[in-house]
Design a protein around this motif. Structure first.
Motif, mmCIF file in Angstrom:
data_model
loop_
_atom_site.group_PDB
_atom_site.id
_atom_site.type_symbol
_atom_site.label_atom_id
_atom_site.label_comp_id
_atom_site.label_asym_id
_atom_site.label_seq_id
_atom_site.Cartn_x
_atom_site.Cartn_y
_atom_site.Cartn_z
ATOM 1 N N TYR A 200 0.856 -1.198 0.000
ATOM 2 C CA TYR A 200 0.000 0.000 0.000
ATOM 3 C C TYR A 200 0.886 1.240 0.000
ATOM 4 O O TYR A 200 1.882 1.296 0.715
ATOM 5 N N LEU B 266 -11.488 -3.380 2.765
ATOM 6 C CA LEU B 266 -11.456 -1.926 2.799
ATOM 7 C C LEU B 266 -12.847 -1.342 3.031
ATOM 8 O O LEU B 266 -12.983 -0.254 3.598
ATOM 9 N N LYS C 188 -14.891 -2.194 5.103
ATOM 10 C CA LYS C 188 -15.109 -2.071 6.549
ATOM 11 C C LYS C 188 -14.619 -0.734 7.086
ATOM 12 O O LYS C 188 -15.147 -0.209 8.049
ATOM 13 N N SER C 189 -13.542 -0.215 6.444
ATOM 14 C CA SER C 189 -13.076 1.098 6.906
ATOM 15 C C SER C 189 -13.607 2.203 5.987
ATOM 16 O O SER C 189 -13.057 3.294 5.914
ATOM 17 N N GLY C 190 -14.688 1.885 5.262
ATOM 18 C CA GLY C 190 -15.350 2.895 4.436
ATOM 19 C C GLY C 190 -14.533 3.300 3.209
ATOM 20 O O GLY C 190 -14.574 4.444 2.782
ATOM 21 N N GLU C 191 -13.786 2.351 2.670
ATOM 22 C CA GLU C 191 -12.978 2.691 1.494
ATOM 23 C C GLU C 191 -13.388 1.840 0.292
ATOM 24 O O GLU C 191 -13.984 0.775 0.444
ATOM 25 N N LYS D 135 -11.708 7.007 0.209
ATOM 26 C CA LYS D 135 -12.779 7.007 1.211
ATOM 27 C C LYS D 135 -14.105 7.208 0.489
ATOM 28 O O LYS D 135 -14.198 8.048 -0.402
ATOM 29 N N LYS E 11 -19.833 9.905 2.553
ATOM 30 C CA LYS E 11 -21.095 9.483 3.160
ATOM 31 C C LYS E 11 -22.233 10.415 2.746
ATOM 32 O O LYS E 11 -22.015 11.571 2.538
#
Lengths: 798, 203
Positions: free
Chosen positions: B56, B140, B142-145, B200, B203
């Protein structure tokens, strides 16, 4: 003290990782760590010193990637010199009281060797040699070749070390979770090759943590007679709060590694992620371990680039078909350097169950060193079996042994002093299991005792060269019973005595026994069974002989070597069933087709095409079969392809079927009667390794009667021009897949234009277009294989 | 800061036969070819390994230049592809050299099968990359990515030369046995390197 003497009584402590420590001290991404030996000598010295202080007996210099691919000669020398001096300073400064040595660290080049990459074997040897000569010059104590994940590259590095210094050489390989090298090599295969070439210690490093490497290391311990090295990673890396953490702690690392030392590992250290803390913990644990004495392992093993074949309980089948003796078609193929013919022979032997292939390309009028080397190179590129190199020419033997990827069989030496003097030094240098014929200057003794006497003489002489008896297999020679009624009996007795009294393995060219008799398979297979019962370890034979294979599988089952008769059952199931008495061929509709053969080719039925050709040939001229059956079939499929009603795989199936028919025709007509004057040279250009497209064009051209010189892939312009000149071809076909290799195509065309202006060029490949082809000066752009064939026809019509 | 290169190996992802045939140049219904492909699939199984390595990197922009963390490049196409993305996954994947050997052998015996194997190899390496991307996308998420599609050196205006930096960054030979030759061709042949953008989700 010499490190090799130290190893006899002690467990050697190696050092740990370097890369991660340098990154922590500021080594940037993309920066070459080897330069730090000059720019940050204090950092490198401090790391070495920390390892010596932690208890390491050996530190590896900061030269993992120090090679002439990455650095100029001048810089390389400065780097190696500085790296060794840093280690020497560390040794002088360290408070450790243990024995201390400095090893020149040699890592992989980063390139793949030919034929699957672009680095030539001899170039690889020279790259390693340069660094090793510098290491010796600046005073390292040993050479440590490590993290090798390709057996061929490991061989190149070890050969370079052996040829360029007198120092001890350690070789360590990186095995994956599957217990194999990246290129497929097994531990047993690596042990066989590296030990055979004279490495002083061998083992495994990197890739995984100590626990995960345990199965691989245990295999090394089983096969290796020299000390075994283990240098694992600190497990796998993880990122925690922006820092790299490895998942095996120093204590756990030390315990697991030391446990393997109790099983016999004699040199321990760490690789990626390990630090002086790990080595300190390990050194502490090792203090409590009593070294297991080294023992000579008696495994007789040959290897290919992937796997090992061991001579032992079950008899080993050595395929004898790659040999021109008595084979007209094979001789013709050799003279024409038709490598495909030889390769197909090898592939079919492998499929028939051979475990080793004998390779003999000796003909009086050929350049045997060159041709044998080429045959070995090409066979080992696609066949996984170990090879038995069979030549009476010592120069050819050496050049083939040198480029062989593994531990080969060497066929053969005999009891004559000059034979042993020529072969034993080669076997010692390159490694190998030697086939020794029990004959000498007085010929072949009539009795078993006489032959065993010669065997003893050969063993004694081999010992002088440091060649172990496990690496000699005796061939007590089968002589024909048609000349001497006791011939077979004596050979059988010799097999038994050699096995029981000398403790050596035996191999036999079985079929000689029936020379001069009818129905030879009957005698051969019975003799084979008797020889196996007397302890024969290997047979050089024709794996296509059903009778011999029947005996082989039956004996395996009878000697208890076939669990639940599994192999026998499988063999029995595939035995050819009696052919159904002629099915009326007229039953099939031939309406659409002029003949059954044409239909078979259009449908892509290779076996049927070959059978039908055999059937019609007695009554029809070969060239009529070509023009009336084969070519119309090909044209029909070719037209369909151009109209897009037939796709490439179907076109190829037909081409293969036509090829099968041609092969039958070739056997019946003398060479030179075909379209021999229509010659085409084909090549994939320099730098490019893709050749499926080129091979398709080749197949189709051959179908249409062209004589194709296929130069393979990655071919330099000069060689293409040379081949065009020598063959007298008027057309050269060039293939390139990538934009990066089209310039090589352009260069080739330019050279052809200057040297052979009358020669036309046709080009093809994924990135090419008409426009592109025009811009590089090609005469023709062919969008597919059929278009290339049509163009070739057009050229030769003119 | 040190960058971790992760290694992973997989068992065989499900095979999309139609896709393999498409790569081999077969259109429409061809039962005899399909049967031959089945033969290829079973022969190839032991010659394919599914290995990849990845790392990464954060990315940043400086005028026309894109800093990918392991290299700087000028590429409008990649810049557009990564518009709004803060990082990348650099991926290298291969199905191994044994498969190349199998194809080279089959060329001598049956070019038809060699061609079908070639198509199968292309399908296999893509399937491996798809599997990896799917897994990464799940993690990813899960971490909003979220991830972009794969983008490789040589696409559009992204120079093929970038391969050199990719190979250096991922140490491909050591990690998965993947090498680059002087013409920037990869060996084993059925291999992929790619850049995958991470951002990201708003939202």
């Amino acid at each position: 003290m010499k490190i090799t003497d130290f190893l006899k009584e002690n467990i050697l402590i190696l050092d740990g990782g370097m890369g991660t420590l340098l990154q922590e001290r500021g080594l940037a991404i993309g920066e070459l760590p080897e330069r730090w030996s000059i720019s940050h000598p204090e950092v490198i010295t401090e790391i070495h010193r920390a390892y010596f202080d932690a208890g390491s007996n050996v530190v590896n210099t900061n030269t993992f990637g120090a090679n002439s691919l990455k650095f100029s000669d001048e810089e390389l020398e400065a780097i190696v010199c500085a790296a060794i001096n840093n280690a020497k300073s560390a040794r002088a400064e360290s408070r450790g009281t243990q024995e201390k040595w400095i090893s020149l660290d040699i890592g992989p080049t980063g390139k793949m060797l030919k034929p699957y990459g672009d680095l030539d074997f001899e170039d690889a040897v020279e790259i390693f040699a340069k660094t090793i000569r510098l290491g010796a010059k600046y005073g390292c104590d040993l050479v440590f070749i490590e993290t090798m994940n390709d057996s061929y590259e490991a061989k190149a590095a070890l050969l370079a070390a052996k040829e360029n210094c007198e120092l001890p050489v350690f070789v360590s390989c990186a095995f994956g979770e599957d217990g194999k090298l990246m290129t497929g090599g097994s531990p047993a295969a690596m042990v066989a090759m590296l030990e055979g070439m004279g490495a002083d210690a061998i083992g495994v490093n990197c890739s995984l943590g100590p626990l995960a490497l345990a199965p691989t290391v245990k295999q090394y311990l089983e096969y290796a007679s020299v000390p075994v090295i283990l240098k694992p990673n600190a497990g796998l890396p993880r990122a925690i709060d922006g820092k790299t953490v490895f998942d095996v702690s120093p204590e756990e690392f030390a315990k697991t590694t030391a446990d393997l030392a109790t099983l016999g590992v004699r040199a321990v250290g760490g690789c990626c992620g390990t630090t002086p803390e790990y080595i300190s913990a390990l050194a502490e644990k090792i203090k409590t371990v009593t070294p297991i004495p080294l023992s000579k392992k008696q495994h007789t093993i040959v290897s290919s680039y992937t796997h090992a074949v061991e001579f032992g309980s079950a008899p080993v089948l050595i395929g004898e078909r790659i040999n021109p003796t008595g084979k007209k078609r094979f001789k013709e193929a050799l003279r024409a350097e038709d490598m495909d013919y030889i390769l197909k022979e090898g592939i079919s032997e492998e499929e028939a169950g051979a475990e080793i292939l004998d390779v003999n390309v000796g003909l009086p009028e050929i350049d045997e060193p060159r041709l044998l080397t080429r045959a070995v190179r090409e066979l080992q590129a696609i066949i996984d079996l170990p090879l038995q190199i069979d030549t009476a020419d010592a120069v050819a033997m050496e050049s083939a042994l040198r480029i062989y990827n593994g531990k080969p069989m060497i066929n053969s030496v005999n009891g004559k002093p000059e034979s042993m003097a020529a072969l034993f030094p080669l076997a010692k240098k390159y490694g190998g299991v030697i086939v020794a014929l029990t004959l000498d200057e007085s010929g072949i003794p009539a009795t078993a005792e006489g032959r065993v006497e010669i065997a003893r003489k050969i063993l004694a002489e081999a010992e002088k060269y440091g060649i172990d008896k496990k690496d000699i297999i005796f061939d007590p020679l089968a002589l024909t019973i048609s000349a001497d009624k006791d011939a077979a009996k004596e050979t059988l007795r010799a097999i038994r005595i050699i096995r029981e009294e000398l403790g050596c393995h035996t191999s036999l060219g079985v079929s000689n026994v029936s020379f001069g008799l009818p129905e030879r398979d009957v005698i051969n297979s019975a003799f084979f069974a008797l020889a196996l019962a007397n302890g024969l370890s290997a047979a050089i034979m024709n794996p296509h002989s059903t009778e011999m294979m029947k005996t082989y599988y039956a004996c395996l089952a009878l000697f208890g070597l076939d669990e639940s008769c599994k192999n026998y059952l499988e063999f029995a199931q595939n035995l050819p069933k009696p052919e159904p008495t002629s099915v009326a061929p007229t039953a099939k509709s031939t309406d659409e087709y002029r003949s059954e053969l044409e239909r078979a080719i259009v449908k892509g039925l290779s076996d049927e095409a070959a059978r039908l050709t055999r059937e019609i040939l007695p009554g029809k001229a070969p060239l009529d079969v070509v023009s009336e059956d084969i070519i119309p079939a090909l044209d029909r499929v070719g037209d369909g392809f151009e109209k897009k009603t037939v796709y490439l795989p179907q076109l190829l199936m037909s081409a293969e079927a036509a090829g099968a028919a041609f092969e039958v025709i070739k056997q019946t007509i003398p060479a030179g009667e075909s379209n021999g004057d229509h010659k085409v040279v084909l090549a994939t250009v320099k730098g490019d390794i893709h050749d499926i497209g080129k091979n398709i064009v080749k197949l189709l051209l051959e179908n249409y009667g062209f004589t194709v010189t296929d130069l393979g892939r990655d071919v330099p312009p000069e060689r293409i021009v040379k081949a065009a000149r020598e063959s007298g071809a008027t057309l050269v076909g060039l293939s390139a897949l990538m934009t990066t290799t089209v310039p090589a195509m352009e260069e080739t065309i330019r050279l052809l234009r200057t040297e052979l202006p009358e020669v036309k060029t046709v080009v093809g490949g994924a990135v090419l277009t008409q426009e592109y082809a025009d811009s590089i000066g090609a005469d023709k752009y062919a969008k597919d294989a059929m278009e290339a064939v049509r163009y070739a026809e057009e050229i030769y019509k003119q | 800061m040190t960058t971790i290169v992760y290694k992973k190996s997989y068992s065989a992802p499900p095979i999309d036969k139609a896709e393999a045939l498409r790569y081999a140049g077969v259109r429409g219904d061809a039962p005899e070819i399909s049967a031959l492909l089945d033969e290829c699939i079973s022969e190839a199984a032991e010659h394919i390994s599914y290995k990849l390595c990845f790392a990464y990197y954060p990315i940043s922009r400086d005028g026309g230049r894109l800093n990918l963390g392991f290299a700087e490049v000028c590429s409008d196409r990649l810049a557009a592809h990564l518009e709004g993305y803060h990082g990348v996954i650099l991926l290298a994947a291969t199905i191994g050299i044994s498969f190349d050997r199998l194809v080279a052998k089959e060329i001598k015996v049956s070019p038809t099968k060699a061609l079908l194997l070639d198509g199968l190899g292309a399908e296999r390496i893509e399937a491996l990359c798809d599997l990896f991307c799917l897994e990464e996308a799940e993690v990813l998420a899960k971490s909003g990515e979220t991830l972009t599609n794969r983008f490789s050196a040589g696409y559009g205006d992204l120079p093929l030369d970038l391969q050199k930096s990719i190979f250096a960054a991922l140490d491909c030979k050591k990690n998965i046995g993947l090498t680059l030759n002087d013409s920037l061709l990869m060996s084993p042949q059925k291999s992929v390197t790619a850049i995958i953008g991470i951002k990201k989700v708003e939202k």
